[in-house]
Design a protein around this motif. Structure first.
Motif, PDB file in Angstrom:
ATOM      1  N   LEU A 221       9.840  66.906  -4.448  1.00  0.00           N
ATOM      2  CA  LEU A 221      11.073  67.674  -4.316  1.00  0.00           C
ATOM      3  C   LEU A 221      12.265  66.744  -4.116  1.00  0.00           C
ATOM      4  CD1 LEU A 221       9.827  70.470  -1.882  1.00  0.00           C
ATOM      5  CD2 LEU A 221      10.104  70.653  -4.356  1.00  0.00           C
ATOM      6  N   GLU A 222      13.442  67.238  -4.483  1.00  0.00           N
ATOM      7  CA  GLU A 222      14.664  66.476  -4.249  1.00  0.00           C
ATOM      8  C   GLU A 222      15.091  66.615  -2.787  1.00  0.00           C
ATOM      9  OE1 GLU A 222      17.626  67.784  -6.929  1.00  0.00           O
ATOM     10  OE2 GLU A 222      16.540  67.167  -8.747  1.00  0.00           O
ATOM     11  N   ALA A 223      15.680  65.549  -2.259  1.00  0.00           N
ATOM     12  CA  ALA A 223      16.142  65.579  -0.870  1.00  0.00           C
ATOM     13  C   ALA A 223      17.437  66.386  -0.770  1.00  0.00           C
ATOM     14  CB  ALA A 223      16.354  64.161  -0.362  1.00  0.00           C
ATOM     15  N   HIS A 224      17.571  67.157   0.311  1.00  0.00           N
ATOM     16  CA  HIS A 224      18.758  67.991   0.530  1.00  0.00           C
ATOM     17  C   HIS A 224      19.470  67.515   1.792  1.00  0.00           C
ATOM     18  CE1 HIS A 224      17.223  70.675  -2.563  1.00  0.00           C
ATOM     19  NE2 HIS A 224      16.064  70.736  -1.913  1.00  0.00           N
ATOM     20  N   ALA A 225      20.781  67.283   1.664  1.00  0.00           N
ATOM     21  CA  ALA A 225      21.560  66.846   2.826  1.00  0.00           C
ATOM     22  C   ALA A 225      21.999  68.031   3.668  1.00  0.00           C
ATOM     23  CB  ALA A 225      22.775  66.040   2.365  1.00  0.00           C
ATOM     24  N   ASP A 226      22.319  69.165   3.021  1.00  0.00           N
ATOM     25  CA  ASP A 226      22.796  70.350   3.738  1.00  0.00           C
ATOM     26  C   ASP A 226      21.658  71.333   3.952  1.00  0.00           C
ATOM     27  OD1 ASP A 226      25.321  69.211   3.587  1.00  0.00           O
ATOM     28  OD2 ASP A 226      25.758  70.208   1.663  1.00  0.00           O
ATOM     29  N   ALA A 227      21.907  72.285   4.843  1.00  0.00           N
ATOM     30  CA  ALA A 227      20.919  73.334   5.097  1.00  0.00           C
ATOM     31  C   ALA A 227      20.735  74.180   3.841  1.00  0.00           C
ATOM     32  CB  ALA A 227      21.362  74.198   6.264  1.00  0.00           C
ATOM     33  N   MET A 228      19.491  74.637   3.630  1.00  0.00           N
ATOM     34  CA  MET A 228      19.165  75.398   2.424  1.00  0.00           C
ATOM     35  C   MET A 228      18.168  76.486   2.779  1.00  0.00           C
ATOM     36  SD  MET A 228      17.451  73.959  -1.080  1.00  0.00           S
ATOM     37  CE  MET A 228      16.817  75.070  -2.335  1.00  0.00           C
ATOM     38  N   ALA A 229      18.468  77.707   2.344  1.00  0.00           N
ATOM     39  CA  ALA A 229      17.570  78.831   2.600  1.00  0.00           C
ATOM     40  C   ALA A 229      16.278  78.650   1.806  1.00  0.00           C
ATOM     41  CB  ALA A 229      18.251  80.142   2.213  1.00  0.00           C
ATOM     42  N   PRO A 230      15.168  79.198   2.285  1.00  0.00           N
ATOM     43  CA  PRO A 230      13.897  79.049   1.564  1.00  0.00           C
ATOM     44  C   PRO A 230      13.955  79.724   0.201  1.00  0.00           C
ATOM     45  CG  PRO A 230      13.675  80.622   3.358  1.00  0.00           C
ATOM     46  CD  PRO A 230      15.009  79.983   3.521  1.00  0.00           C
ATOM     47  N   GLY A 255      13.286  74.232   0.645  1.00  0.00           N
ATOM     48  CA  GLY A 255      14.241  74.640   1.662  1.00  0.00           C
ATOM     49  C   GLY A 255      14.519  73.496   2.608  1.00  0.00           C
ATOM     50  N   ASN A 256      15.644  73.599   3.337  1.00  0.00           N
ATOM     51  CA  ASN A 256      15.999  72.565   4.307  1.00  0.00           C
ATOM     52  C   ASN A 256      16.503  73.233   5.588  1.00  0.00           C
ATOM     53  OD1 ASN A 256      16.419  70.015   5.355  1.00  0.00           O
ATOM     54  ND2 ASN A 256      18.507  69.882   4.564  1.00  0.00           N
ATOM     55  N   PRO A 257      15.734  73.118   6.690  1.00  0.00           N
ATOM     56  CA  PRO A 257      14.450  72.409   6.799  1.00  0.00           C
ATOM     57  C   PRO A 257      13.353  73.110   6.005  1.00  0.00           C
ATOM     58  CG  PRO A 257      14.888  73.647   8.787  1.00  0.00           C
ATOM     59  CD  PRO A 257      16.137  73.749   7.962  1.00  0.00           C
ATOM     60  N   PHE A 258      12.237  72.368   5.795  1.00  0.00           N
ATOM     61  CA  PHE A 258      11.150  72.928   5.004  1.00  0.00           C
ATOM     62  C   PHE A 258      10.660  74.214   5.662  1.00  0.00           C
ATOM     63  CE2 PHE A 258       6.866  73.331   3.293  1.00  0.00           C
ATOM     64  CZ  PHE A 258       7.080  73.031   1.950  1.00  0.00           C
ATOM     65  N   PRO A 259      10.500  75.287   4.876  1.00  0.00           N
ATOM     66  CA  PRO A 259      10.191  76.594   5.472  1.00  0.00           C
ATOM     67  C   PRO A 259       8.810  76.653   6.117  1.00  0.00           C
ATOM     68  CG  PRO A 259      10.082  76.692   3.079  1.00  0.00           C
ATOM     69  CD  PRO A 259      10.636  75.360   3.409  1.00  0.00           C
ATOM     70  N   GLN A 260       8.713  77.542   7.106  1.00  0.00           N
ATOM     71  CA  GLN A 260       7.425  77.836   7.726  1.00  0.00           C
ATOM     72  C   GLN A 260       6.682  78.827   6.839  1.00  0.00           C
ATOM     73  OE1 GLN A 260       7.750  79.421  11.653  1.00  0.00           O
ATOM     74  NE2 GLN A 260       5.540  79.554  11.984  1.00  0.00           N
ATOM     75  N   VAL A 261       5.381  78.600   6.642  1.00  0.00           N
ATOM     76  CA  VAL A 261       4.588  79.382   5.695  1.00  0.00           C
ATOM     77  C   VAL A 261       3.647  80.300   6.464  1.00  0.00           C
ATOM     78  CG1 VAL A 261       2.934  79.274   3.801  1.00  0.00           C
ATOM     79  CG2 VAL A 261       4.735  77.548   3.980  1.00  0.00           C
ATOM     80  N   THR A 262       3.619  81.581   6.052  1.00  0.00           N
ATOM     81  CA  THR A 262       2.716  82.566   6.653  1.00  0.00           C
ATOM     82  C   THR A 262       2.058  83.364   5.537  1.00  0.00           C
ATOM     83  OG1 THR A 262       4.199  82.761   8.559  1.00  0.00           O
ATOM     84  CG2 THR A 262       2.508  84.457   8.298  1.00  0.00           C
ATOM     85  N   TRP A 263       0.728  83.487   5.600  1.00  0.00           N
ATOM     86  CA  TRP A 263      -0.028  84.268   4.621  1.00  0.00           C
ATOM     87  C   TRP A 263      -0.441  85.587   5.269  1.00  0.00           C
ATOM     88  CZ3 TRP A 263      -0.546  82.359  -0.317  1.00  0.00           C
ATOM     89  CH2 TRP A 263      -0.283  81.003  -0.494  1.00  0.00           C
ATOM     90  N   LEU A 264      -0.254  86.698   4.541  1.00  0.00           N
ATOM     91  CA  LEU A 264      -0.570  88.028   5.056  1.00  0.00           C
ATOM     92  C   LEU A 264      -1.526  88.731   4.106  1.00  0.00           C
ATOM     93  CD1 LEU A 264       3.062  89.158   5.988  1.00  0.00           C
ATOM     94  CD2 LEU A 264       1.354  88.211   7.542  1.00  0.00           C
ATOM     95  N   LYS A 265      -2.507  89.425   4.676  1.00  0.00           N
ATOM     96  CA  LYS A 265      -3.394  90.305   3.921  1.00  0.00           C
ATOM     97  C   LYS A 265      -3.035  91.727   4.313  1.00  0.00           C
ATOM     98  CE  LYS A 265      -8.246  91.513   3.179  1.00  0.00           C
ATOM     99  NZ  LYS A 265      -9.652  91.279   3.587  1.00  0.00           N
TER     100      LYS A 265
END
Length: 367
Positions: A221-230, A255-265
């Motif tokens: 991934l490319e580096a992001h200097a500013d905040a970025m939505a997932p 995303g920046n910061p890298f997003p938290q991942v959650t899996w749902l069934k």
């Protein structure tokens, strides 16, 4: 014409072999030997299997049958194992001897200045000898070829008819092309485990189903200097899994910061354990969910949720589990039917439909 005298070659040999020598630092040391042979032999002197070259320190002579090796100013480092090789076209012979140089009492030990060129090894001398012999043979005129018989034209190998190349038979799992320009190939059948109700493996059978998915290498991934939505760069796709086998679902997120991942069934969170495992590579953004030994209970609608302080995104997908029994169902049609029914249930009345019931194939309905 007078008859020419034929000379018989005599292998080179020692008439008198060189003897061991003992001297003091600064002495003049001379080693002599006598050699015979026809044609006239040549002599090479070695110290510790390295050729001794003629210099101000070492002098080599060959007068008639007498050969001499002279050390003009001996040093203690001249002590060692020496050898003399005499050779000609008919043969060769080697004789070894030792030279020992002792220090003089009351005088400091001297060291000979290092020579600029390193001495050649015995093997290098032999190689040069073989090269010179080959060069002499090459300079000799080649024998004239015998004239061809009249009426017979010589046929050389390159002028004859060429044999057709042998094409190796196709390896297992590949099909032979059926026509010009054909590139048809077939995938090898895989073996599927047959699982009973208790989950134990009771055998296996062949199936034409393609093997589980193959992971692809993703770029960083490319580096992001500013905040970025997932954001989803690649969303998870629906998956059809053979009952009792394992497979994985993956997506690419950023995303920046890298997003938290959650899996749902459904609406419940999927926890890691013997059944499910997570994967997350922040450098490429690849997140994955591996399902092991899939069963009919694992068939459901799943959701991948990614979130960071700037926002949240969701992507839904479905996992379908195919029975291990080969009942001859067209599973591509079944997959379309299940997706169609799910969309109908979600969008209209919410009526529950038995997704395991296979309808009659209707081409117009799904086109």
């Amino acid at each position: 014409k007078p008859e020419e005298k034929k000379t018989t070659a005599v292998p080179a040999a020692f008439k008198e072999k060189p003897k061991d020598q003992i001297g003091l630092d600064g002495d003049r040391i001379t080693v002599t030997c006598k050699v015979v042979g026809s044609p006239k032999p040549e002599i090479t002197w070695f110290k510790n299997k390295q050729v001794i070259r003629k210099s101000k320190d070492f002098n080599m002579e060959l007068n008639g049958e007498t050969a001499k090796l002279t050390i003009n100013d001996a040093y203690t480092e001249d002590s060692g194992d020496y050898s003399c090789e005499v050779w000609n076209e008919a043969g060769s012979q080697t004789s070894s001897f030792k030279i020992t140089i002792k220090e003089k009492k009351g005088k400091m030990k001297r060291n000979r200045p290092k020579q600029k060129e390193e001495a050649k090894t015995e093997e290098e001398v032999r190689k040069e000898k073989r090269k010179s012999d080959a060069k002499k043979q090459a300079e000799q005129p080649a024998p004239e070829a015998a004239p061809a018989q009249s009426g017979i034209t010589p046929i050389y190998e390159e002028e004859g008819p060429r044999r057709p190349l042998k094409v190796p038979p196709p390896s297992s799992g590949e099909s032979t092309p059926t026509g010009p320009g054909s590139r048809k190939t077939s995938q090898p059948a895989i073996k599927l485990d047959v699982i009973d109700e208790s989950g134990a493996r009771v055998g296996h059978r062949k199936s034409s189903v393609v093997a589980p998915s193959v992971r692809k290498v993703k770029p960083n991934l490319e580096a992001h200097a500013d905040a970025m939505a997932p954001v989803f760069l690649e969303k998870p796709e629906n998956k059809l899994i053979i009952e009792g086998s394992s497979d994985f679902i993956e997506a690419v997120v950023d995303g920046n910061p890298f997003p938290q991942v959650t899996w749902l069934k459904g609406e419940k969170k999927v926890f890691e354990g013997p059944k499910f495992t997570y994967e997350c590579d922040k450098s490429t953004g690849v997140v994955g969910l591996t399902i092991k030994k899939a069963k009919s209970d694992d068939e459901s609608k799943y959701t991948l949720k990614i979130s960071n302080p700037s926002g949240e995104e969701r992507a839904t997908f479905s996992i379908f589990v195919k029975s291990g029994k080969d009942d001859g169902i067209d599973f591509r049609n079944l997959l379309k039917h299940r997706e169609h029914v799910k969309n109908k249930v979600d969008g209209e009345s919410g009526e529950r439909v038995d997704l395991r019931q296979v309808p009659e194939k209707n081409e117009d309905e799904f086109e």
